[in-house]
Enzyme design. Structure first.
Site, PDB file in Angstrom:
ATOM      1  N   LYS A   1     -46.850   0.196 -79.394  1.00 44.24           N
ATOM      2  CA  LYS A   1     -46.583   0.645 -80.817  1.00 44.24           C
ATOM      3  C   LYS A   1     -47.574  -0.712 -81.441  1.00 44.24           C
ATOM      4  O   LYS A   1     -48.332  -0.186 -82.532  1.00 44.24           O
ATOM      5  CB  LYS A   1     -44.814   0.679 -81.180  1.00 44.24           C
ATOM      6  CG  LYS A   1     -44.382   1.525 -81.011  1.00 44.24           C
ATOM      7  CD  LYS A   1     -44.883   2.834 -81.331  1.00 44.24           C
ATOM      8  CE  LYS A   1     -43.398   4.496 -80.587  1.00 44.24           C
ATOM      9  NZ  LYS A   1     -45.025   5.720 -80.710  1.00 44.24           N
ATOM     10  N   TYR A   3     -42.446  -0.451 -73.982  1.00 39.94           N
ATOM     11  CA  TYR A   3     -43.075   0.469 -75.755  1.00 39.94           C
ATOM     12  C   TYR A   3     -43.130   0.137 -76.662  1.00 39.94           C
ATOM     13  O   TYR A   3     -44.215   0.733 -77.301  1.00 39.94           O
ATOM     14  CB  TYR A   3     -41.087   0.897 -75.404  1.00 39.94           C
ATOM     15  CG  TYR A   3     -41.214   2.548 -76.667  1.00 39.94           C
ATOM     16  CD1 TYR A   3     -42.190   2.694 -76.703  1.00 39.94           C
ATOM     17  CD2 TYR A   3     -40.502   1.461 -77.103  1.00 39.94           C
ATOM     18  CE1 TYR A   3     -41.753   4.259 -77.038  1.00 39.94           C
ATOM     19  CE2 TYR A   3     -40.242   2.072 -78.684  1.00 39.94           C
ATOM     20  CZ  TYR A   3     -40.962   3.710 -78.828  1.00 39.94           C
ATOM     21  OH  TYR A   3     -41.062   4.378 -79.909  1.00 39.94           O
ATOM     22  N   SER A   5     -42.372   2.231 -84.747  1.00 39.93           N
ATOM     23  CA  SER A   5     -40.956   1.432 -84.578  1.00 39.93           C
ATOM     24  C   SER A   5     -40.762   0.132 -85.485  1.00 39.93           C
ATOM     25  O   SER A   5     -41.720  -0.387 -85.473  1.00 39.93           O
ATOM     26  CB  SER A   5     -40.364   1.724 -83.398  1.00 39.93           C
ATOM     27  OG  SER A   5     -39.182   0.920 -83.209  1.00 39.93           O
TER      28      SER A   5
HETATM   29  P1  NAD Z   1     -39.637  12.795 -78.530  1.00 34.98           P
HETATM   30  O1  NAD Z   1     -39.616  12.830 -77.300  1.00 34.98           O
HETATM   31  O2  NAD Z   1     -38.768  14.276 -78.623  1.00 34.98           O
HETATM   32  O3  NAD Z   1     -40.752  13.411 -79.365  1.00 34.98           O
HETATM   33  C1  NAD Z   1     -42.697  13.227 -78.482  1.00 34.98           C
HETATM   34  C2  NAD Z   1     -42.790  14.637 -78.261  1.00 34.98           C
HETATM   35  O4  NAD Z   1     -43.998  14.103 -77.807  1.00 34.98           O
HETATM   36  C3  NAD Z   1     -42.714  15.365 -76.870  1.00 34.98           C
HETATM   37  O5  NAD Z   1     -42.177  16.984 -77.819  1.00 34.98           O
HETATM   38  C4  NAD Z   1     -42.964  15.041 -76.118  1.00 34.98           C
HETATM   39  O6  NAD Z   1     -43.127  16.060 -75.100  1.00 34.98           O
HETATM   40  C5  NAD Z   1     -44.546  15.501 -76.538  1.00 34.98           C
HETATM   41  N1  NAD Z   1     -45.748  14.320 -76.078  1.00 34.98           N
HETATM   42  C6  NAD Z   1     -45.619  13.226 -75.102  1.00 34.98           C
HETATM   43  N2  NAD Z   1     -47.118  12.176 -74.758  1.00 34.98           N
HETATM   44  C7  NAD Z   1     -47.687  13.492 -74.597  1.00 34.98           C
HETATM   45  C8  NAD Z   1     -48.597  13.735 -75.084  1.00 34.98           C
HETATM   46  N3  NAD Z   1     -49.952  12.971 -74.535  1.00 34.98           N
HETATM   47  N4  NAD Z   1     -49.255  14.906 -75.164  1.00 34.98           N
HETATM   48  C9  NAD Z   1     -49.147  15.892 -76.009  1.00 34.98           C
HETATM   49  N5  NAD Z   1     -47.353  15.892 -76.641  1.00 34.98           N
HETATM   50  C10 NAD Z   1     -46.788  14.252 -75.641  1.00 34.98           C
HETATM   51  O7  NAD Z   1     -39.557  11.427 -79.532  1.00 34.98           O
HETATM   52  P2  NAD Z   1     -39.096  11.689 -81.021  1.00 34.98           P
HETATM   53  O8  NAD Z   1     -37.745  11.196 -80.993  1.00 34.98           O
HETATM   54  O9  NAD Z   1     -39.447  13.013 -81.537  1.00 34.98           O
HETATM   55  O10 NAD Z   1     -40.242  10.393 -81.121  1.00 34.98           O
HETATM   56  C11 NAD Z   1     -41.500  11.137 -82.153  1.00 34.98           C
HETATM   57  C12 NAD Z   1     -42.267   9.781 -81.887  1.00 34.98           C
HETATM   58  O11 NAD Z   1     -41.548   8.570 -82.869  1.00 34.98           O
HETATM   59  C13 NAD Z   1     -42.721   8.880 -80.802  1.00 34.98           C
HETATM   60  O12 NAD Z   1     -43.389   8.678 -80.835  1.00 34.98           O
HETATM   61  C14 NAD Z   1     -41.586   7.811 -80.962  1.00 34.98           C
HETATM   62  O13 NAD Z   1     -42.355   6.811 -80.336  1.00 34.98           O
HETATM   63  C15 NAD Z   1     -41.942   7.105 -82.491  1.00 34.98           C
HETATM   64  N6  NAD Z   1     -40.127   6.272 -82.860  1.00 34.98           N
HETATM   65  C16 NAD Z   1     -39.187   6.845 -82.382  1.00 34.98           C
HETATM   66  C17 NAD Z   1     -37.685   6.652 -82.503  1.00 34.98           C
HETATM   67  C18 NAD Z   1     -36.043   7.570 -82.182  1.00 34.98           C
HETATM   68  O14 NAD Z   1     -35.196   6.593 -82.050  1.00 34.98           O
HETATM   69  N7  NAD Z   1     -36.826   8.729 -81.908  1.00 34.98           N
HETATM   70  C19 NAD Z   1     -37.850   5.536 -82.979  1.00 34.98           C
HETATM   71  C20 NAD Z   1     -39.148   4.507 -83.647  1.00 34.98           C
HETATM   72  C21 NAD Z   1     -40.352   5.424 -82.970  1.00 34.98           C
HETATM   73  N1  UFG Z   2     -25.176   1.727 -77.837  1.00 35.26           N
HETATM   74  C1  UFG Z   2     -23.984   1.370 -77.262  1.00 35.26           C
HETATM   75  N2  UFG Z   2     -24.181   2.865 -75.636  1.00 35.26           N
HETATM   76  C2  UFG Z   2     -24.783   3.818 -75.983  1.00 35.26           C
HETATM   77  C3  UFG Z   2     -26.111   3.534 -76.112  1.00 35.26           C
HETATM   78  C4  UFG Z   2     -26.209   2.137 -77.404  1.00 35.26           C
HETATM   79  O1  UFG Z   2     -23.232   1.190 -77.659  1.00 35.26           O
HETATM   80  O2  UFG Z   2     -24.286   3.966 -74.964  1.00 35.26           O
HETATM   81  C5  UFG Z   2     -25.366   0.738 -78.773  1.00 35.26           C
HETATM   82  C6  UFG Z   2     -26.220  -0.231 -78.587  1.00 35.26           C
HETATM   83  O3  UFG Z   2     -26.492  -0.931 -77.696  1.00 35.26           O
HETATM   84  C7  UFG Z   2     -26.920  -0.288 -80.002  1.00 35.26           C
HETATM   85  C8  UFG Z   2     -26.528   0.910 -80.648  1.00 35.26           C
HETATM   86  O4  UFG Z   2     -25.856   1.402 -79.763  1.00 35.26           O
HETATM   87  O5  UFG Z   2     -26.552  -1.665 -80.527  1.00 35.26           O
HETATM   88  C9  UFG Z   2     -28.229   1.835 -80.749  1.00 35.26           C
HETATM   89  O6  UFG Z   2     -29.370   2.530 -79.538  1.00 35.26           O
HETATM   90  P1  UFG Z   2     -29.581   3.609 -79.427  1.00 35.26           P
HETATM   91  O7  UFG Z   2     -30.253   2.824 -78.079  1.00 35.26           O
HETATM   92  O8  UFG Z   2     -29.345   3.991 -80.106  1.00 35.26           O
HETATM   93  O9  UFG Z   2     -31.105   2.734 -80.035  1.00 35.26           O
HETATM   94  P2  UFG Z   2     -31.922   1.104 -80.339  1.00 35.26           P
HETATM   95  O10 UFG Z   2     -31.450   0.367 -81.820  1.00 35.26           O
HETATM   96  O11 UFG Z   2     -31.395   0.576 -79.103  1.00 35.26           O
HETATM   97  O12 UFG Z   2     -33.650   1.781 -79.617  1.00 35.26           O
HETATM   98  C10 UFG Z   2     -33.724   3.021 -80.905  1.00 35.26           C
HETATM   99  C11 UFG Z   2     -34.677   3.805 -79.825  1.00 35.26           C
HETATM  100  C12 UFG Z   2     -36.470   2.622 -79.793  1.00 35.26           C
HETATM  101  C13 UFG Z   2     -36.211   1.980 -80.871  1.00 35.26           C
HETATM  102  C14 UFG Z   2     -35.610   1.266 -81.529  1.00 35.26           C
HETATM  103  C15 UFG Z   2     -36.089   0.594 -83.056  1.00 35.26           C
HETATM  104  O13 UFG Z   2     -34.294   4.506 -79.261  1.00 35.26           O
HETATM  105  O14 UFG Z   2     -37.169   3.598 -79.551  1.00 35.26           O
HETATM  106  O15 UFG Z   2     -34.247   1.875 -82.218  1.00 35.26           O
HETATM  107  O16 UFG Z   2     -36.527   1.209 -84.001  1.00 35.26           O
HETATM  108  F1  UFG Z   2     -37.725   1.425 -80.437  1.00 35.26           F
END
Ligand code: NAD
Ligand code: UFG
Length: 330
Positions: free
Chosen positions: A152, A148, A124
């Site tokens: 990572k 969290y 991330s």
């Molecule tokens: P998500 O929660 O939709 O998907 C994660 C999946 O992993 C879920 O289906 C959950 O049931 C499963 N899971 C969690 N723990 C588990 C375990 N111990 N065993 C088996 N399954 C398990 O999240 P996502 O947004 O698809 O994110 C996927 C990956 O990308 C995560 O590692 C997250 O940290 C990373 N990531 C996401 C974002 C974002 O903005 N969505 C940003 C940066 C990194």
């Molecule tokens: N925001 C609002 N109102 C809301 C939700 C978000 O104003 O209800 C704003 C936040 O303050 C931020 C922007 O929208 O400025 C984006 O916020 P998100 O929560 O959508 O995303 P973040 O950048 O905070 O975090 C995401 C993932 C994290 C990851 C990070 C960097 O949720 O897991 O991107 O990859 F670590």
């Protein structure tokens, strides 16, 4: 030879399974459904005409994971499974460290034992902490302010140390910026439980009338319009990036940012959504959310130069696709 996709029924995992199947890989999903549901497997089949094998298994369960590795001759692993709610990680640090670190270690033990030499890890942009934007892969990682983010950073270190003593293995550390949007079919997308933490699902729920109005967390940041700036990319671009990273994997550790390289403010995203969908989003300005950065966007040149990947879908595509998915939900 199949690819093991942990977290494959989740948001990013499900879109990646679709791209893998479209690229003629067979797919084995391991997911414990803690943040997703089994119907996603049917949806993936509906889109691709191919059904992934699905195991409802916890990726931290060493015994069950070993059985799965023994059963299949995996060609690579993409490790999405993880807990990802920043706020919850502060409340429940042990659950986050245990789940995110142990799953990575169990998978690597099995990769080494069964000689699976390609491993792609979901990292991330949070690992950059408050470095100066744009974030470049060569920057030192700064402490993140929540467990969290720490998971990572620690996983990246564990994987890097393992690669040093296992020269055949290829580790891709993919640092995602802000994936939003959904598959164009409108049948897979982001399904947050309860009140969404993230901006786009909140916007689509306001658009649907499920929530009254958006709260914008701060308009006094040092950005053009005062609201937070992020690098939003379409989840299908992100999914395609995984397939490219897998195909072009070379031994050693490769680190790539997956973003567009362009920052968009909260207000700009709200207006883009309104233009793309014709739906107005009522909002109010609220306090800053603790732990938020003013700006977070990628230098996305390395992955373009080395792997030829660029995030090509537009903000309009992201908004329209996210909205189509939300509208299809009950
Ligand atoms: P998500 O929660 O939709 O998907 C994660 C999946 O992993 C879920 O289906 C959950 O049931 C499963 N899971 C969690 N723990 C588990 C375990 N111990 N065993 C088996 N399954 C398990 O999240 P996502 O947004 O698809 O994110 C996927 C990956 O990308 C995560 O590692 C997250 O940290 C990373 N990531 C996401 C974002 C974002 O903005 N969505 C940003 C940066 C990194
Ligand atoms: N925001 C609002 N109102 C809301 C939700 C978000 O104003 O209800 C704003 C936040 O303050 C931020 C922007 O929208 O400025 C984006 O916020 P998100 O929560 O959508 O995303 P973040 O950048 O905070 O975090 C995401 C993932 C994290 C990851 C990070 C960097 O949720 O897991 O991107 O990859 F670590």
């Amino acid at each position: 030879m199949p690819i093991l996709v942990t977290g494959g029924t989740g948001y990013i995992g499900s879109h990646t399974c679709v791209e893998l199947l479209n690229n003629n890989h067979s797919v084995v999903i391991v997911d414990n459904l803690v943040n997703s549901n089994k119907e996603v497997v049917d949806r993936i089949e509906e889109i691709t005409g191919k059904r992934p094998i699905f195991y409802e298994v916890d990726a931290t369960d060493g015994e069950k994971m070993e059985e799965i590795f023994a059963e299949h001759d995996f060609d690579g692993v993409i490790h999405f499974a993880g807990l990802k709610a920043v706020g919850e990680s502060i409340e429940k640090p042990l659950a986050y460290y245990k789940n995110n670190l142990l799953s990575t270690m169990v998978l690597m033990e099995n990769c080494l034992k069964y000689k699976v030499n390609r491993f792609v890890f979901s990292s991330s942009a949070t690992v950059y902490g408050d470095n100066e934007v744009p974030f470049v892969e060569t920057m030192d990682l700064l402490p993140t302010i929540n467990p969290y983010g720490e998971t990572k950073v620690i996983c990246e270190r564990i994987l890097t140390d393992l690669a040093k003593v296992n020269p055949d293995i290829s580790i891709s550390l993919l640092r995602y910026f802000n994936p939003i949007g959904a598959h164009k079919s409108g049948i897979i997308g982001e399904l947050p439980q309860g009140i969404p933490n993230n901006l786009m699902p909140y916007i689509t729920q306001v658009a649907k009338g499920k929530r009254e109005k958006l709260r914008i967390f701060g308009n006094d940041y040092a950005t053009a319009d005062g609201t937070g700036v992020r690098d939003y990319l379409h989840v299908v671009d992100l999914a395609e990036g995984h397939v490219v990273a897998l195909h072009k994997a070379t031994p050693g550790v490769q680190i790539y940012n997956l973003g567009t390289g362009k920052g968009t403010s909260v207000l700009e995203l709200v207006h883009a959504f309104e233009e793309a969908t014709g739906v107005e989003i009522p909002y109010e300005i609220a306090e800053r959310r603790p732990g938020d950065l003013a700006e977070c966007y990628a230098d996305a040149t390395k992955i373009k130069k080395e792997l030829g990947w660029v995030a090509s879908r537009t903000l309009v595509d992201m908004c329209r696709d996210a909205w189509r998915f939300e509208r299809n939900l009950e």
